[in-house]
Design a protein around this motif. Structure first.
Motif, mmCIF file in Angstrom:
data_model
loop_
_atom_site.group_PDB
_atom_site.id
_atom_site.type_symbol
_atom_site.label_atom_id
_atom_site.label_comp_id
_atom_site.label_asym_id
_atom_site.label_seq_id
_atom_site.Cartn_x
_atom_site.Cartn_y
_atom_site.Cartn_z
ATOM 1 N N VAL A 69 38.891 47.834 34.171
ATOM 2 C CA VAL A 69 39.228 46.426 34.380
ATOM 3 C C VAL A 69 39.595 45.768 33.049
ATOM 4 C CG1 VAL A 69 38.329 44.176 35.094
ATOM 5 C CG2 VAL A 69 37.940 46.177 36.526
ATOM 6 N N LYS A 70 38.894 46.096 31.992
ATOM 7 C CA LYS A 70 39.230 45.529 30.677
ATOM 8 C C LYS A 70 40.636 45.947 30.264
ATOM 9 C CE LYS A 70 38.856 43.530 26.696
ATOM 10 N NZ LYS A 70 39.016 42.096 26.569
ATOM 11 N N ALA A 71 40.980 47.214 30.462
ATOM 12 C CA ALA A 71 42.336 47.678 30.140
ATOM 13 C C ALA A 71 43.358 46.945 30.997
ATOM 14 C CB ALA A 71 42.436 49.187 30.347
ATOM 15 N N PHE A 72 43.047 46.769 32.276
ATOM 16 C CA PHE A 72 43.946 46.052 33.186
ATOM 17 C C PHE A 72 44.137 44.613 32.722
ATOM 18 C CE2 PHE A 72 44.749 43.425 36.916
ATOM 19 C CZ PHE A 72 45.848 44.076 37.472
ATOM 20 N N VAL A 73 43.065 43.951 32.354
ATOM 21 C CA VAL A 73 43.128 42.558 31.895
ATOM 22 C C VAL A 73 43.965 42.460 30.620
ATOM 23 C CG1 VAL A 73 41.735 40.686 30.897
ATOM 24 C CG2 VAL A 73 41.012 41.788 33.015
ATOM 25 N N ARG A 74 43.812 43.420 29.734
ATOM 26 C CA ARG A 74 44.607 43.406 28.503
ATOM 27 C C ARG A 74 46.093 43.509 28.810
ATOM 28 N NH1 ARG A 74 42.967 47.919 24.626
ATOM 29 N NH2 ARG A 74 44.707 47.053 23.438
ATOM 30 N N LEU A 75 46.447 44.266 29.822
ATOM 31 C CA LEU A 75 47.854 44.426 30.191
ATOM 32 C C LEU A 75 48.372 43.272 31.041
ATOM 33 C CD1 LEU A 75 48.175 48.213 31.056
ATOM 34 C CD2 LEU A 75 49.291 46.990 29.200
ATOM 35 N N ALA A 76 47.512 42.736 31.911
ATOM 36 C CA ALA A 76 47.957 41.741 32.884
ATOM 37 C C ALA A 76 48.101 40.346 32.305
ATOM 38 C CB ALA A 76 46.995 41.703 34.069
ATOM 39 N N HIS A 77 47.309 40.004 31.327
ATOM 40 C CA HIS A 77 47.329 38.651 30.761
ATOM 41 C C HIS A 77 47.155 37.605 31.862
ATOM 42 C CE1 HIS A 77 48.591 40.500 27.057
ATOM 43 N NE2 HIS A 77 49.631 41.041 27.674
ATOM 44 N N ASN A 78 46.336 37.914 32.842
ATOM 45 C CA ASN A 78 46.093 37.026 33.976
ATOM 46 C C ASN A 78 44.663 36.499 33.862
ATOM 47 O OD1 ASN A 78 45.456 35.883 36.434
ATOM 48 N ND2 ASN A 78 46.439 37.460 37.651
ATOM 49 N N GLU A 79 44.522 35.209 33.669
ATOM 50 C CA GLU A 79 43.205 34.591 33.493
ATOM 51 C C GLU A 79 42.267 34.868 34.672
ATOM 52 O OE1 GLU A 79 41.859 33.014 30.808
ATOM 53 O OE2 GLU A 79 43.672 33.681 29.794
ATOM 54 N N LYS A 80 42.813 34.881 35.879
ATOM 55 C CA LYS A 80 41.980 35.099 37.065
ATOM 56 C C LYS A 80 41.388 36.501 37.092
ATOM 57 C CE LYS A 80 42.328 31.248 39.454
ATOM 58 N NZ LYS A 80 41.203 30.526 39.975
ATOM 59 N N SER A 81 42.100 37.474 36.534
ATOM 60 C CA SER A 81 41.594 38.845 36.499
ATOM 61 C C SER A 81 40.359 38.965 35.609
ATOM 62 C CB SER A 81 42.675 39.803 36.005
ATOM 63 O OG SER A 81 43.740 39.844 36.909
ATOM 64 N N LYS A 82 40.257 38.059 34.648
ATOM 65 C CA LYS A 82 39.092 38.083 33.758
ATOM 66 C C LYS A 82 37.793 37.811 34.517
ATOM 67 C CE LYS A 82 41.622 36.866 29.611
ATOM 68 N NZ LYS A 82 41.820 35.904 28.533
ATOM 69 N N GLU A 83 37.891 37.125 35.651
ATOM 70 C CA GLU A 83 36.702 36.857 36.465
ATOM 71 C C GLU A 83 36.052 38.156 36.930
ATOM 72 O OE1 GLU A 83 37.531 34.181 39.712
ATOM 73 O OE2 GLU A 83 38.598 32.794 38.401
ATOM 74 N N VAL A 84 36.855 39.148 37.265
ATOM 75 C CA VAL A 84 36.325 40.437 37.712
ATOM 76 C C VAL A 84 35.549 41.089 36.581
ATOM 77 C CG1 VAL A 84 36.916 42.741 38.546
ATOM 78 C CG2 VAL A 84 38.146 40.751 39.405
ATOM 79 N N LEU A 85 36.096 41.038 35.396
ATOM 80 C CA LEU A 85 35.412 41.591 34.235
ATOM 81 C C LEU A 85 34.065 40.898 34.029
ATOM 82 C CD1 LEU A 85 35.628 43.646 31.953
ATOM 83 C CD2 LEU A 85 36.775 41.889 30.593
ATOM 84 N N GLU A 86 34.051 39.581 34.198
ATOM 85 C CA GLU A 86 32.798 38.828 34.059
ATOM 86 C C GLU A 86 31.772 39.244 35.113
ATOM 87 O OE1 GLU A 86 33.938 34.716 34.205
ATOM 88 O OE2 GLU A 86 35.115 34.871 32.355
ATOM 89 N N VAL A 87 32.219 39.462 36.349
ATOM 90 C CA VAL A 87 31.310 39.897 37.418
ATOM 91 C C VAL A 87 30.695 41.245 37.057
ATOM 92 C CG1 VAL A 87 31.160 40.644 39.829
ATOM 93 C CG2 VAL A 87 32.504 38.620 39.244
ATOM 94 N N LEU A 88 31.525 42.180 36.621
ATOM 95 C CA LEU A 88 31.028 43.510 36.273
ATOM 96 C C LEU A 88 30.088 43.452 35.072
ATOM 97 C CD1 LEU A 88 34.301 45.578 36.781
ATOM 98 C CD2 LEU A 88 32.326 45.463 38.310
ATOM 99 N N GLN A 89 30.424 42.609 34.097
ATOM 100 C CA GLN A 89 29.553 42.468 32.929
ATOM 101 C C GLN A 89 28.215 41.830 33.307
ATOM 102 O OE1 GLN A 89 32.421 40.398 30.467
ATOM 103 N NE2 GLN A 89 32.841 42.244 29.282
ATOM 104 N N ASP A 90 28.221 40.915 34.251
ATOM 105 C CA ASP A 90 26.962 40.359 34.742
ATOM 106 C C ASP A 90 26.157 41.421 35.490
ATOM 107 O OD1 ASP A 90 27.644 37.907 33.673
ATOM 108 O OD2 ASP A 90 28.197 36.999 35.601
ATOM 109 N N ALA A 91 26.844 42.227 36.287
ATOM 110 C CA ALA A 91 26.165 43.265 37.064
ATOM 111 C C ALA A 91 25.536 44.320 36.168
ATOM 112 C CB ALA A 91 27.143 43.915 38.042
ATOM 113 N N ILE A 92 26.143 44.589 35.034
ATOM 114 C CA ILE A 92 25.611 45.608 34.127
ATOM 115 C C ILE A 92 24.263 45.175 33.542
ATOM 116 C CG2 ILE A 92 26.573 44.983 31.872
ATOM 117 C CD1 ILE A 92 26.870 48.427 33.388
ATOM 118 N N GLN A 93 23.980 43.873 33.584
ATOM 119 C CA GLN A 93 22.713 43.350 33.068
ATOM 120 C C GLN A 93 21.580 43.457 34.092
ATOM 121 O OE1 GLN A 93 22.601 42.563 29.834
ATOM 122 N NE2 GLN A 93 24.776 43.049 29.799
#
Length: 180
Positions: free
Chosen positions: A67-91
């Motif tokens: 997802v981080k690689a995808f976000v780096r390529l997509a430059h889509n702010e909304k996609s960053k929400e998925v990364l945040e969800v996964l980062q929260d879940a890892i905790q």
């Protein structure tokens, strides 16, 4: 597969030498799963919770890398929400808590599919992310880590889609369009 490969996948995805995904480091997460797998083979009737949790942490780490690689390529702010969800879940402290965090914010995952077909590499990365979610064994995750390393090594991180890119494409014949 090795813990080093997992670390390298995260480093490539984040374009950073030591991304702060896990407090104890990516290698420790991989090694913990190997330990839990080994312990589960020799211990009878013991709690499988540690094995499940260790597997989920590794799977989340692989998913975060894609997802981080995808976000780096997509430059889509909304996609960053998925990364945040996964980062929260890892905790989370157990698998039940991981599920709760993801289910609560599942709608965020719809944003990943916005404009994926503009760049074929985004589509490939998203496919690896989907395969990660379906993975059920360490061996499957190992294969995804290796495939991800190969793909991320080939990604054109500077690619941006613009109207200028379309200048090489010949316009469609007007007569052809009228006949449609």
């Amino acid at each position: 597969m090795s813990a080093k490969s997992f670390e390298l996948l995260l480093e490539m995805a984040y374009d950073a030498p030591t991304p702060a995904v896990f407090e104890d480091g990516a290698a420790a997460v991989y090694i913990e799963l190997e330990r839990a797998l080994r312990d589960s083979k020799f211990a009878r009737g013991t709690d499988k919770g540690n094995l499940s949790y260790s597997f989920e942490r590794l799977r989340l780490g692989v998913a975060i890398a894609f997802v981080k690689a995808f976000v780096r390529l997509a430059h889509n702010e909304k996609s960053k929400e998925v990364l945040e969800v996964l980062q929260d879940a890892i905790q989370a402290k157990n698998t039940r808590e991981i599920d709760k965090i993801i289910q609560k914010r599942i709608a965020s995952f719809d944003h990943l599919y916005h404009e994926i077909f503009v760049n074929p590499q985004r589509e490939e990365i998203l496919h690896l992310f989907e395969l990660t979610l379906d993975a059920g064994t360490k061996e499957e995750l190992d294969d995804l880590i290796m495939t991800g390393l190969e793909l991320l090594a080939e990604v054109d991180w500077d690619y941006t889609h613009s109207d200028d890119d379309d200048s090489d494409i010949e316009p469609l014949d007007e007569d052809f369009l009228k006949n449609l």
